[in-house]
Design a protein around this motif. Sequence first.
Motif, short mmCIF file in Angstrom:
data_model
loop_
_atom_site.label_atom_id
_atom_site.label_comp_id
_atom_site.label_asym_id
_atom_site.label_seq_id
_atom_site.Cartn_x
_atom_site.Cartn_y
_atom_site.Cartn_z
N ASN A 171 -15.13 -0.98 20.58
CA ASN A 171 -15.82 -2.30 22.01
C ASN A 171 -17.03 -1.72 21.57
N ASP A 172 -18.25 -0.61 21.60
CA ASP A 172 -19.30 -0.62 21.90
C ASP A 172 -19.83 -1.23 19.97
N ILE A 173 -19.20 -1.30 19.10
CA ILE A 173 -20.00 -2.16 17.61
C ILE A 173 -19.19 -2.97 17.50
N HIS A 174 -17.69 -3.86 17.53
CA HIS A 174 -17.62 -5.49 18.11
C HIS A 174 -17.81 -5.75 19.44
N GLY A 175 -18.01 -5.01 20.25
CA GLY A 175 -18.05 -5.84 21.85
C GLY A 175 -16.61 -6.82 21.98
N SER A 176 -15.65 -6.19 21.21
CA SER A 176 -14.33 -6.27 21.87
C SER A 176 -13.28 -5.69 21.40
N LEU A 177 -12.91 -5.81 21.99
CA LEU A 177 -11.09 -4.80 22.12
C LEU A 177 -9.63 -5.12 21.21
N LYS A 178 -10.23 -6.77 20.47
CA LYS A 178 -9.12 -7.37 19.78
C LYS A 178 -8.88 -6.32 18.43
N VAL A 179 -8.29 -5.46 18.28
CA VAL A 179 -8.36 -5.19 16.82
C VAL A 179 -6.98 -5.34 16.30
N HIS A 180 -7.59 -5.80 14.87
CA HIS A 180 -6.59 -6.24 13.83
C HIS A 180 -6.09 -5.33 13.82
N ARG A 181 -4.31 -5.64 13.00
CA ARG A 181 -3.23 -4.81 12.94
C ARG A 181 -3.80 -3.91 12.32
N SER A 182 -4.12 -4.20 10.57
CA SER A 182 -4.71 -3.48 9.76
C SER A 182 -6.01 -2.61 9.72
N PHE A 183 -6.72 -2.04 10.95
CA PHE A 183 -7.90 -2.31 10.99
C PHE A 183 -7.78 -0.73 11.08
N VAL A 184 -8.33 -0.04 10.11
CA VAL A 184 -8.39 1.54 9.96
C VAL A 184 -9.72 2.10 10.18
N VAL A 185 -10.08 3.02 10.67
CA VAL A 185 -11.51 3.56 10.77
C VAL A 185 -12.39 3.90 9.49
N PRO A 186 -13.05 3.74 9.48
CA PRO A 186 -13.96 3.35 8.43
C PRO A 186 -13.66 5.42 7.43
N SER A 187 -13.59 5.20 6.44
CA SER A 187 -13.28 6.86 5.26
C SER A 187 -14.51 7.04 5.35
#
Length: 282
Positions: A171-187
């Motif tokens: 939310n801090d980074i994108h200003g939203s809590l709409k997270v796409h199902r495929s999103f994985v925290v970057p490694s």
Amino acid sequence: LVTALEVYRSIYGNLLVRQDYVVPDDDDRWPQSVRGLPLGDRTRSLRTSGIWIKDNPHRKQELERMGFVFNPRQLEAERLMAYIAHFKALHGHCNIPRGFTVSSNDSAWKEIMAHTEQKQVVRLGQKVHRMRSQRRNMSPKMEQKLQDLGFFWSLRDSIFNDTLHALRIYNDIHGSLKVHRSFVVPSATEDRWPEALRGFALGEKVHKIKYLGTFIKNRPDRQQKLEELGFDIPPRFAVATRGEEDRSTDHNVSGWNKNEEKGREGHVSEEEEDGVAVRTKS
């Protein structure tokens, strides 16, 4: 013997001496007087036969003050504690998957296993799972140590806590809590994401919360934490907190059985573990 144990503790930070440990002859950290001493065999004798302390309670008290553990079960618990702490030092959390094993061939585990464990492979995940199931037998002191490490007795609680943490950062980074199902925290290394969360399948967790009620069914405490972030709880999973709604109605709508969930609270399927990132620092 006391001198050898003091040196051992100063080097390794504990007194978890493996049974076949012998003080090295070519290590300047050890005084000449104890080099070659079969320290592992001596500590085993202390525990099994009480040799050198039977008629001398002061010696036993001195060893106990040093942190020497006489009870074999407590010794195993202390060894497991050391492994959990080492896992956290490597990965930033204590979410040890049930199938996780460590090997003496792994450079990240080689040193700690060299002086505490005779086995070449340790099924650490299985040991932690068994510890969870036997929590009632654990001493308050040991429970406190685990709590201080950030250990969760319920892996579901741990994964939910990681999900909440990841949502705040997202939310801090994108200003939203709409997270796409495929999103994985970057490694890849990125300052905004802590290393402990890299590789975390946040999108999949959010999807399960929204459509399956995973983590939040009949859990107003968790729902409140999500709502405080601005996360919309699906009405069919919302729990009435002031009595104005009939909880049984909510359960019927969601198709969820309270007794079944109560029995599963400590269980996490492989699918639910997919967000637990296990990595070794390079």
